[in-house]
Design an enzyme around this catalytic site. Structure first.
Site, mmCIF file in Angstrom:
data_model
loop_
_atom_site.group_PDB
_atom_site.id
_atom_site.type_symbol
_atom_site.label_atom_id
_atom_site.label_comp_id
_atom_site.label_asym_id
_atom_site.label_seq_id
_atom_site.Cartn_x
_atom_site.Cartn_y
_atom_site.Cartn_z
ATOM 1 N N ASP A 34 17.140 2.114 -9.318
ATOM 2 C CA ASP A 34 18.308 2.992 -9.377
ATOM 3 C C ASP A 34 18.770 3.342 -7.970
ATOM 4 O OD1 ASP A 34 17.726 2.885 -11.991
ATOM 5 O OD2 ASP A 34 17.373 5.037 -12.270
ATOM 6 N N ASP A 38 22.441 2.793 -6.447
ATOM 7 C CA ASP A 38 23.256 3.866 -5.871
ATOM 8 C C ASP A 38 23.773 3.492 -4.493
ATOM 9 O OD1 ASP A 38 22.944 5.391 -8.045
ATOM 10 O OD2 ASP A 38 21.469 6.764 -7.196
ATOM 11 N N SER A 83 27.902 13.780 -14.713
ATOM 12 C CA SER A 83 26.683 13.448 -13.976
ATOM 13 C C SER A 83 26.700 14.239 -12.667
ATOM 14 C CB SER A 83 26.561 11.950 -13.787
ATOM 15 O OG SER A 83 27.336 11.544 -12.718
ATOM 16 N N LEU A 84 25.793 13.966 -11.771
ATOM 17 C CA LEU A 84 25.678 14.781 -10.566
ATOM 18 C C LEU A 84 25.941 13.948 -9.324
ATOM 19 C CD1 LEU A 84 22.341 16.637 -11.415
ATOM 20 C CD2 LEU A 84 24.634 17.619 -11.434
ATOM 21 N N GLU A 113 15.289 22.531 -9.534
ATOM 22 C CA GLU A 113 14.540 21.960 -10.660
ATOM 23 C C GLU A 113 14.180 20.531 -10.339
ATOM 24 O OE1 GLU A 113 17.246 22.023 -13.943
ATOM 25 O OE2 GLU A 113 17.667 24.132 -13.597
ATOM 26 N N LYS A 115 14.176 16.612 -11.041
ATOM 27 C CA LYS A 115 15.111 15.710 -11.707
ATOM 28 C C LYS A 115 14.289 14.718 -12.518
ATOM 29 C CE LYS A 115 19.154 12.887 -10.838
ATOM 30 N NZ LYS A 115 18.813 11.831 -11.769
ATOM 31 N N ASP A 117 13.348 11.668 -14.910
ATOM 32 C CA ASP A 117 13.871 10.313 -14.969
ATOM 33 C C ASP A 117 13.768 9.793 -16.400
ATOM 34 O OD1 ASP A 117 14.966 8.025 -14.119
ATOM 35 O OD2 ASP A 117 13.203 7.282 -13.055
ATOM 36 N N ARG A 136 24.369 10.372 -23.866
ATOM 37 C CA ARG A 136 25.490 10.525 -22.937
ATOM 38 C C ARG A 136 26.642 9.576 -23.293
ATOM 39 N NH1 ARG A 136 25.868 11.852 -17.796
ATOM 40 N NH2 ARG A 136 23.645 11.661 -17.445
ATOM 41 N N GLU A 173 16.626 16.013 -20.862
ATOM 42 C CA GLU A 173 16.264 14.626 -20.617
ATOM 43 C C GLU A 173 15.118 14.243 -21.547
ATOM 44 O OE1 GLU A 173 18.313 13.702 -18.275
ATOM 45 O OE2 GLU A 173 17.549 11.812 -17.467
ATOM 46 N N TYR A 225 17.533 21.448 -19.657
ATOM 47 C CA TYR A 225 17.915 22.033 -18.371
ATOM 48 C C TYR A 225 19.344 22.540 -18.277
ATOM 49 C CZ TYR A 225 19.183 17.093 -17.978
ATOM 50 O OH TYR A 225 19.653 15.832 -18.218
ATOM 51 N N LYS A 288 21.130 23.786 -8.230
ATOM 52 C CA LYS A 288 22.301 24.325 -8.940
ATOM 53 C C LYS A 288 22.594 25.742 -8.465
ATOM 54 C CE LYS A 288 20.749 21.928 -13.071
ATOM 55 N NZ LYS A 288 20.141 22.042 -14.399
ATOM 56 N N LYS A 312 17.871 12.955 -4.027
ATOM 57 C CA LYS A 312 17.061 11.840 -4.534
ATOM 58 C C LYS A 312 15.961 11.491 -3.554
ATOM 59 C CE LYS A 312 19.517 9.638 -7.886
ATOM 60 N NZ LYS A 312 19.444 8.490 -8.526
ATOM 61 N N CYS A 406 1.488 -26.200 -16.538
ATOM 62 C CA CYS A 406 0.584 -25.062 -16.641
ATOM 63 C C CYS A 406 -0.537 -25.183 -15.603
ATOM 64 C CB CYS A 406 0.002 -25.013 -18.048
ATOM 65 S SG CYS A 406 -1.258 -23.735 -18.234
ATOM 66 N N CYS A 409 -3.915 -25.834 -17.683
ATOM 67 C CA CYS A 409 -4.217 -26.988 -18.530
ATOM 68 C C CYS A 409 -3.317 -28.184 -18.274
ATOM 69 C CB CYS A 409 -4.176 -26.588 -20.001
ATOM 70 S SG CYS A 409 -2.503 -26.349 -20.621
ATOM 71 N N CYS A 424 3.415 -21.731 -21.483
ATOM 72 C CA CYS A 424 2.653 -22.956 -21.689
ATOM 73 C C CYS A 424 2.574 -23.147 -23.204
ATOM 74 C CB CYS A 424 1.252 -22.822 -21.106
ATOM 75 S SG CYS A 424 0.167 -24.141 -21.695
ATOM 76 N N CYS A 430 -5.176 -24.625 -24.300
ATOM 77 C CA CYS A 430 -5.130 -24.019 -22.972
ATOM 78 C C CYS A 430 -6.170 -22.884 -22.910
ATOM 79 C CB CYS A 430 -3.720 -23.499 -22.727
ATOM 80 S SG CYS A 430 -3.490 -22.742 -21.121
HETATM 81 S S1 IVH Z 1 21.872 19.174 -14.758
HETATM 82 C C1 IVH Z 1 26.513 19.031 -15.028
HETATM 83 N N1 IVH Z 1 19.273 19.109 -14.325
HETATM 84 O O1 IVH Z 1 20.343 13.494 -13.977
HETATM 85 C C2 IVH Z 1 25.091 18.911 -14.673
HETATM 86 N N2 IVH Z 1 20.388 17.060 -14.791
HETATM 87 O O2 IVH Z 1 22.144 12.119 -12.116
HETATM 88 C C3 IVH Z 1 24.223 18.559 -15.790
HETATM 89 N N3 IVH Z 1 18.888 15.118 -14.898
HETATM 90 O O3 IVH Z 1 23.265 13.773 -15.872
HETATM 91 C C4 IVH Z 1 22.945 17.982 -15.403
HETATM 92 N N4 IVH Z 1 17.027 16.196 -14.495
HETATM 93 O O4 IVH Z 1 20.917 13.225 -17.070
HETATM 94 C C5 IVH Z 1 20.388 18.394 -14.597
HETATM 95 N N5 IVH Z 1 16.984 19.225 -14.001
HETATM 96 C C6 IVH Z 1 18.077 18.513 -14.265
HETATM 97 C C7 IVH Z 1 18.031 17.110 -14.467
HETATM 98 C C8 IVH Z 1 19.216 16.410 -14.723
HETATM 99 C C9 IVH Z 1 17.558 15.025 -14.752
HETATM 100 C C10 IVH Z 1 19.764 13.952 -15.172
HETATM 101 C C11 IVH Z 1 20.923 14.247 -16.088
HETATM 102 C C12 IVH Z 1 22.119 14.143 -15.209
HETATM 103 C C13 IVH Z 1 21.673 13.122 -14.229
HETATM 104 C C14 IVH Z 1 22.512 13.140 -12.971
#
Ligand code: IVH
Length: 669
Positions: A34, A38, A83-84, A113, A115, A117, A136, A173, A225, A288, A312, A406, A409, A424, A430
């Site tokens: 990922d 990005d 998304s963020l 918080e 994040k 995965d 989503r 998540e 969250y 946040k 990240k 192989c 064998c 194989c 084998c």
């Molecule tokens: S808040 C509008 N909090 O990461 C904001 N997202 O890359 C709503 N994610 O869309 C998201 N941990 O799927 C929030 N502690 C956390 C998170 C979190 C994972 C995911 C979520 C988000 C994506 C953004």
């Protein structure tokens, strides 16, 4: 950059990103992390900003990928699922903070918080009950996966207390704990399925299964969250999350209030290390603004809120020399390239081998022996090679030649259509495939012959004492004693545990025989349905597909297995050995006669048991299970997602319809 070069690069990036989107969302088999994705996306966005004349409405920068699949009903999100924005350094984090400071004329607090995965989910509650769970999707609409989500134990179906709003949405998540993921992959490899690349993909794949009983078995988890709705208890994110916890949700227990950027940095630095001890994957920290009023003042951009950012973590990556490549042949004949590396420290462990996936991957990354390669430990358990340090390429580096035959064998390898792996085809000649099948047969979930192990199997095979699993039953104490490894006691133990395995129920024997794609659960269902190996061997495609979870691919594999002379002989040998090849009478013993005289049809999926178990219960309580509704049907047990045609027919004929719970009431009275 020159204009023409910029255009070339933009085109290249768009193509690459389209391709990676497809690999990620449609095939669930991503080739890059990922993080690298990005970076490509960011580069594209930056170039498009510098050269607006090359704008294209179809650019991957314009849309987020979509996880929508046609098997599920689509639902529009009441609030778009944003998304963020990402930050990859403390510098970028400081930019985020200074934008906030400028926009807000007053003090503010952050909530930090982890994040998680996994896969984003929106849960809607009405009157304290879970009514809908939606993925989503493309951010505007997603798939209704409520039936699957109901199986997740940490998601409350009914809330505690009474101070929750009558209607609200909570987002979080869904993820697969690392241990569950490892176990699942082990199983998948055992039955010849391609393993998932990481827990995130496994969670995504699981959530989209059509059978919620299988989802339940895979033990997903969920951390919430984000709360959305009209009458939320407080005007602060942090305080609302604590409320959500009281209502019964699992919220992030490591959530922390921070008064300034320094405290935020401390949180980030602490968790960069500490997160590795968590039982699930995290890839960053979400920061946040705590107050909703301030969040509203800050507002949104097109795709992301201005009041939050995702910091990240860099996946840990080192470079080292690629010394050589081995090609390993597994039980199913799949050939896996494994890199031998110059020893290097990575994420606290010493790494000397890494996975190279398959031939395509080697070609794509242009990996040569003697290269300095980048090795990464992301969500994966085995470290993987993610690229080549081209600046260090030596004149003497040699291409990796994927073998045509192989390595064990000498048989020519084949690559089935749609498969990334080479196989194989010499299943019965084998050695690692033969030994692998015997090891599978004696494994814990199969015949559980604990007096033997991988090395013993190899020894017995190399000494020509066994050629297949059935040969184990003709081994004598004297034969074992001739081998160096065995003394009187260990030989007795081995013979004893082989003898004991004759009592293992048919379902586990069927699993142990090792028909491709027939895992533990499928074996159980086949055994329950057909009751004996002979009925399975003589079943048609259609009859096999009547069993829950058995689709065309599994049915074909079973037919193919029994059409092979060698396998039929193996079954004959098993018969002579005395292992269980049918369900014993005690196993199908009658429990009661509560359903005596009743003809019962089941439809849909069930949350407490699988369809096969339900059919079994009907029979064992004296009822008769049939597959289609007619005027002589006495009862219809309706599960989730029942087919509308069945419902209509049952209503028309006046058949009594009961729920899963009512069925249990009936037999448990
Ligand atoms: S808040 C509008 N909090 O990461 C904001 N997202 O890359 C709503 N994610 O869309 C998201 N941990 O799927 C929030 N502690 C956390 C998170 C979190 C994972 C995911 C979520 C988000 C994506 C953004």
């Amino acid at each position: 950059m020159e204009r023409q070069n910029a255009l070339d690069r933009i085109k290249f990036l768009r193509n690459e990103l389209h391709r990676h989107n497809y690999l990620y969302y449609v095939k669930a088999q991503p080739e890059i992390s990922d993080y690298d994705y990005d970076l490509l996306l960011r580069e594209l966005i930056e170039l498009e900003r510098q050269y607006p004349e090359f704008d294209d409405p179809n650019s991957p920068s314009r849309r987020v990928g979509s996880d929508i699949s046609k098997e599920f009903i689509q639902v529009r999100h009441r609030y778009p699922m944003l998304s963020l924005a990402n930050a990859y350094s403390f510098g970028e984090l400081a930019d985020f903070d200074s934008r906030i400071r400028k926009a807000l004329p007053e003090p503010y607090e952050y909530v930090c918080e982890l994040k998680f995965d996994g896969v984003a989910i929106g849960l809607t509650y009405k009157g304290g009950k879970l009514v809908q769970a939606v993925t989503r999707g493309d951010g505007t609409a997603g798939d209704d996966v409520t039936a699957n989500v109901r199986t997740i134990r940490t998601i409350p179906l009914e809330l505690h207390g009474h101070d929750f709003p009558d209607e609200f949405e909570i987002r979080g998540e869904i993820f697969m704990p690392r241990q569950v993921f490892e176990e699942l992959n082990r199983e998948r490899e055992e039955i010849g399925e391609t393993p998932f690349a990481n827990p995130r993909n496994a969670a995504a794949g699981t959530l989209k299964l059509l059978n919620s009983a299988e989802v339940a078995r895979r033990k997903l988890d969920c951390i919430l969250y984000f709360l959305l709705g009209e009458n939320l208890p407080t005007d602060y994110h942090y305080q609302n999350m604590l409320k959500a916890k009281e209502w019964g949700f699992r919220v992030s227990e490591h959530m922390t209030l921070c008064n300034n950027l320094t405290e935020v940095q401390k949180f980030i630095e602490h968790w960069d290390h500490a997160r590795k001890k968590l039982p699930f994957d995290t890839d960053g920290v979400v920061v946040k603004v705590n107050s909703y009023r301030q969040q509203n003042l800050l507002g949104l951009t097109a795709k992301t809120p201005r009041w939050a950012v995702a910091f990240k973590y860099k996946p840990e990556r080192v470079s080292t020399e690629l010394l050589s490549v081995d090609f390993q042949v597994g039980r199913t004949g799949a050939v896996t390239p494994v890199a031998n590396l110059r020893l290097v420290k990575l994420a606290g462990t010493t790494v000397k081998r890494a996975s190279l996936h398959n031939a395509d991957q080697i070609q794509l990354l242009d990996i040569r022996i003697g290269d300095w390669v980048f090795v990464e430990k992301g969500g994966e358990i085995i470290p993987k090679i993610v690229g080549v340090d081209q600046s260090k390429r030596s004149l003497f580096s040699k291409p990796v030649d994927f073998p045509i035959v192989c390595p064990e064998c000498g048989t020519s390898l084949v690559r089935p259509e749609g498969e990334a792996r080479h196989f194989c085809p010499n299943q019965y000649g084998c050695p690692p495939q033969i030994k692998g099948r015997i090891e599978h047969f004696i494994s814990r979930k199969a015949l559980n012959i604990d007096g033997l192990g991988e090395e013993t199997v190899a020894l017995l095979y190399d000494n020509n004492l066994i050629r297949d699993a059935a040969d184990l039953y003709t081994l004598t104490r004297e034969q074992l004693l001739q081998l160096e490894r065995f003394a009187e006691k260990s030989a007795d133990n081995a013979i004893k545990s082989i003898e004991k395995s004759k009592a293992v129920p048919f379902a586990r024997v069927l699993y142990g025989i090792g028909i491709r794609y027939v895992g533990e659960t499928t074996a159980k269902k086949l055994a329950q349905h057909f009751r004996s190996i002979d009925s399975i061997a003589s079943a048609t495609m259609e009859q096999l597909m009547e069993v829950e979870d058995v689709g065309e691919r599994i049915a074909l594999s079973i037919i193919e297995f029994f059409s092979n002379e060698i396998n039929r002989e193996l079954i004959q040998k098993f018969k002579a050995s005395g292992v269980q090849l049918s369900v014993r009478d005690e196993e199908i013993a009658i429990i009661s006669d509560k359903l005596k005289g009743l003809t019962v049809v089941i439809s849909g999926t069930f949350s407490r048991i699988s369809r096969e178990e339900l059919k079994d219960l009907i029979t064992r309580h004296g009822g008769k299970n049939v597959s289609s509704i007619s005027s002589s049907t006495s009862l219809l047990v309706a599960g989730e997602n029942m087919g509308p045609a069945k419902l209509e027919k049952a209503t028309k004929l006046g058949v009594k319809i009961i729920s899963e719970d009512e069925f249990f009431d009936l037999i448990e009275q």
